[in-house]
Design a protein around this motif. Structure first.
Motif, PDB file in Angstrom:
ATOM      1  N   TRP A 152      -2.899  -4.865   2.153  1.00 42.43           N
ATOM      2  CA  TRP A 152      -4.212  -4.240   2.090  1.00 42.43           C
ATOM      3  C   TRP A 152      -4.317  -3.115   3.120  1.00 42.43           C
ATOM      4  N   SER A 153      -5.155  -2.148   2.814  1.00 39.41           N
ATOM      5  CA  SER A 153      -5.566  -1.129   3.775  1.00 39.41           C
ATOM      6  C   SER A 153      -7.051  -1.344   4.039  1.00 39.41           C
ATOM      7  N   VAL A 154      -7.401  -1.602   5.294  1.00 41.06           N
ATOM      8  CA  VAL A 154      -8.780  -1.956   5.637  1.00 41.06           C
ATOM      9  C   VAL A 154      -9.353  -0.911   6.586  1.00 41.06           C
ATOM     10  N   THR A 155     -10.539  -0.421   6.263  1.00 48.25           N
ATOM     11  CA  THR A 155     -11.258   0.487   7.150  1.00 48.25           C
ATOM     12  C   THR A 155     -12.372  -0.285   7.830  1.00 48.25           C
ATOM     13  N   VAL A 156     -12.395  -0.229   9.153  1.00 49.96           N
ATOM     14  CA  VAL A 156     -13.339  -0.998   9.956  1.00 49.96           C
ATOM     15  C   VAL A 156     -14.255  -0.044  10.715  1.00 49.96           C
ATOM     16  N   ALA A 157     -15.553  -0.297  10.654  1.00 43.79           N
ATOM     17  CA  ALA A 157     -16.526   0.448  11.443  1.00 43.79           C
ATOM     18  C   ALA A 157     -16.897  -0.375  12.662  1.00 43.79           C
ATOM     19  N   PHE A 178     -11.795   2.869  12.061  1.00 45.08           N
ATOM     20  CA  PHE A 178     -10.360   2.635  12.217  1.00 45.08           C
ATOM     21  C   PHE A 178      -9.793   2.089  10.900  1.00 45.08           C
ATOM     22  N   GLN A 179      -8.589   2.548  10.591  1.00 44.76           N
ATOM     23  CA  GLN A 179      -7.890   2.095   9.382  1.00 44.76           C
ATOM     24  C   GLN A 179      -6.650   1.322   9.793  1.00 44.76           C
ATOM     25  N   VAL A 180      -6.497   0.128   9.233  1.00 46.87           N
ATOM     26  CA  VAL A 180      -5.374  -0.721   9.617  1.00 46.87           C
ATOM     27  C   VAL A 180      -4.691  -1.286   8.375  1.00 46.87           C
ATOM     28  N   PRO A 181      -3.343  -1.355   8.389  1.00 45.22           N
ATOM     29  CA  PRO A 181      -2.605  -1.988   7.288  1.00 45.22           C
ATOM     30  C   PRO A 181      -2.399  -3.477   7.584  1.00 45.22           C
ATOM     31  N   ILE A 182      -2.764  -4.325   6.641  1.00 45.48           N
ATOM     32  CA  ILE A 182      -2.686  -5.772   6.805  1.00 45.48           C
ATOM     33  C   ILE A 182      -1.787  -6.344   5.702  1.00 45.48           C
ATOM     34  N   PRO A 190      -0.149 -16.428   5.992  1.00 41.51           N
ATOM     35  CA  PRO A 190      -0.882 -15.900   7.135  1.00 41.51           C
ATOM     36  C   PRO A 190      -0.816 -14.378   7.199  1.00 41.51           C
ATOM     37  N   LEU A 191      -1.832 -13.782   7.796  1.00 40.27           N
ATOM     38  CA  LEU A 191      -1.959 -12.332   7.848  1.00 40.27           C
ATOM     39  C   LEU A 191      -1.430 -11.776   9.161  1.00 40.27           C
ATOM     40  N   ALA A 192      -1.024 -10.503   9.116  1.00 45.75           N
ATOM     41  CA  ALA A 192      -0.557  -9.804  10.305  1.00 45.75           C
ATOM     42  C   ALA A 192      -0.763  -8.313  10.098  1.00 45.75           C
ATOM     43  N   ALA A 193      -0.949  -7.589  11.200  1.00 48.80           N
ATOM     44  CA  ALA A 193      -1.059  -6.133  11.139  1.00 48.80           C
ATOM     45  C   ALA A 193       0.331  -5.521  11.179  1.00 48.80           C
ATOM     46  N   LEU A 194       0.534  -4.451  10.429  1.00 48.51           N
ATOM     47  CA  LEU A 194       1.827  -3.772  10.395  1.00 48.51           C
ATOM     48  C   LEU A 194       1.899  -2.595  11.347  1.00 48.51           C
ATOM     49  N   ALA A 195       0.774  -2.195  11.917  1.00 54.06           N
ATOM     50  CA  ALA A 195       0.757  -1.054  12.830  1.00 54.06           C
ATOM     51  C   ALA A 195      -0.500  -1.131  13.671  1.00 54.06           C
ATOM     52  N   LEU A 196      -0.559  -0.271  14.686  1.00 54.21           N
ATOM     53  CA  LEU A 196      -1.772  -0.152  15.473  1.00 54.21           C
ATOM     54  C   LEU A 196      -2.866   0.505  14.644  1.00 54.21           C
ATOM     55  N   PRO A 197      -4.134   0.289  14.970  1.00 53.90           N
ATOM     56  CA  PRO A 197      -5.204   0.945  14.229  1.00 53.90           C
ATOM     57  C   PRO A 197      -5.120   2.461  14.329  1.00 53.90           C
ATOM     58  N   ALA A 198      -5.481   3.131  13.243  1.00 51.03           N
ATOM     59  CA  ALA A 198      -5.555   4.595  13.209  1.00 51.03           C
ATOM     60  C   ALA A 198      -7.018   4.999  13.147  1.00 51.03           C
ATOM     61  N   GLU A 199      -7.477   5.768  14.143  1.00 51.90           N
ATOM     62  CA  GLU A 199      -8.875   6.203  14.123  1.00 51.90           C
ATOM     63  C   GLU A 199      -9.047   7.295  13.069  1.00 51.90           C
ATOM     64  N   VAL A 200     -10.063   7.154  12.228  1.00 49.53           N
ATOM     65  CA  VAL A 200     -10.283   8.064  11.107  1.00 49.53           C
ATOM     66  C   VAL A 200     -11.743   8.494  11.089  1.00 49.53           C
ATOM     67  N   ALA A 201     -12.012   9.494  10.249  1.00 51.18           N
ATOM     68  CA  ALA A 201     -13.390   9.940  10.067  1.00 51.18           C
ATOM     69  C   ALA A 201     -14.158   8.921   9.236  1.00 51.18           C
ATOM     70  N   ALA A 202     -15.467   9.020   9.289  1.00 50.78           N
ATOM     71  CA  ALA A 202     -16.295   8.105   8.509  1.00 50.78           C
ATOM     72  C   ALA A 202     -15.982   8.251   7.027  1.00 50.78           C
TER      73      ALA A 202
END
Length: 354
Positions: A152-157, A178-182, A190-202
């Motif tokens: 998944w690609s998740v965008t978090v506010a 922030f956008q993170v690959p999960i 179980p879930l894990a992140a594949l990279a550090l969060p990437a800060e993105v525009a709204a």
């Protein structure tokens, strides 16, 4: 001599018994247990054990909290074993929220905590003081499933309170995204992140926007049977005024909000499905002619105990019975029509709660 020995032994026993009585009285005054003159030492030990047990009982919440705060970070922490939910997005979305919150609070020495979400974070060298950035509200606003059940690609506010910067920028609350690959190691794993969060525009909205499948708003006329039913229903539902069961259809189960958060409720306007717009143009819905159903969006003004009124909107379905309207369902969402779909293809309504 033999008689003298007997007398001495008896006197020693009397002194011991009197000493035991003194100990017993002392223990009674202090809350200890006393059984007999020969068990004074047992009573003392029992009192000590009891006081120790009370001390442990009182201190156990503090000890438990210290154990949670001071536990070492590892892959077995709760954050590292979050699993996707059956819905497919709740698990990754919740995991991403926790990950971004930990990332924003991270600082020098907290690499281990972050590694519970992203394993390679243990090799980072973070700077700054941990918790320098205070995280307030945080939510996953977009969850895109790249591979079903696995990626998944998740965008978090995140609403954060940031400290003042060295270049003079004042401290303040800011909304950041922030956008993170999960990933899950297997479907349902179980879930894990594949990279550090990437800060993105709204995230921006698309060109296609849904419209409510209702006509123009109608003023709430007290003489309208539909307005009368809705007003009495919301009075009972939100302010505890009247019996809620009198205004709902048979078989529909709805519970009033308890404790009642408002003192009074006033219907300000309502919009009906286009097919039910009054042909006479007098702004009234009128009474039902049979057992037809009518879907509405209702705006109310609910007054709190302090007198401040709060506007609220509800989608609900009315059903006709014996010439009057009754509430058949409190719908979770209003009816919509997408611009590129015909009105007949509007999303289905939520069926009544039964």
């Amino acid at each position: 001599m033999a008689g003298g020995d007997v007398v001495m032994r008896r006197s020693r026993k009397v002194r011991a018994a009197r000493a035991g009585d003194d100990v017993g009285r002392d223990l009674e005054e202090r809350g200890g247990w006393w059984t007999s003159p020969s068990t004074g030492s047992v009573a003392v030990a029992t009192t000590a054990v009891r006081r120790l047990a009370w001390a442990l009982l009182i201190c156990s919440p503090l000890l438990g909290g210290w154990a949670i705060v001071s536990r070492p970070a590892s892959d077995s922490s709760p954050a590292a074993v979050v699993r996707p939910s059956d819905g497919g997005t709740t698990g990754p979305g919740g995991f991403a929220e926790m990950y971004v919150a930990e990332f924003l609070r991270a600082g020098e020495g907290s690499e281990g905590e972050l590694a519970a979400f992203y394993a390679r974070a243990a090799d980072l060298e973070l700077g700054g003081r941990p918790d320098a950035t205070q995280v307030g509200q945080i939510a996953a606003v977009r969850v895109a499933e790249i591979e079903p059940g696995r990626y998944w690609s998740v965008t978090v506010a995140a609403r954060v309170l940031e400290p003042a910067s060295k270049d003079g920028e004042q401290a303040g609350i800011r909304m950041r995204f922030f956008q993170v690959p999960i990933e899950a190691d297997r479907e349902g794993g179980p879930l894990a992140a594949l990279a550090l969060p990437a800060e993105v525009a709204a995230p921006g909205g698309g060109a296609r926007k849904a419209k409510l499948a209702y006509g123009a708003p109608l003023s709430a006329q007290a003489s309208d049977p539909a307005v009368d039913t809705v007003s009495r229903f919301f009075g009972a539902y939100l302010s505890g005024s009247g019996d809620l069961g009198r205004y709902v259809s048979p078989g529909t189960r709805l519970s009033a909000v308890r404790p009642a958060p408002y003192q009074s409720v006033t219907v300000t306007q309502l919009s009906a499905e286009t097919a039910f717009q009054d042909s006479d143009g007098d702004g009234r819905i009128g009474a039902p002619s049979g057992q037809e159903q009518l879907r509405l969006v209702v705006d109310v003004k609910a007054a709190r105990p302090d007198g401040i009124a709060r506007p609220l909107s509800y989608a609900l379905t009315l059903s006709g019975r014996d010439g009057r309207w009754e509430v058949a369902a409190l719908d979770s969402t209003p009816q919509i029509v997408l611009p590129d779909l015909p009105a007949a293809a509007a999303s289905p309504s939520l069926s009544p709660t039964r």
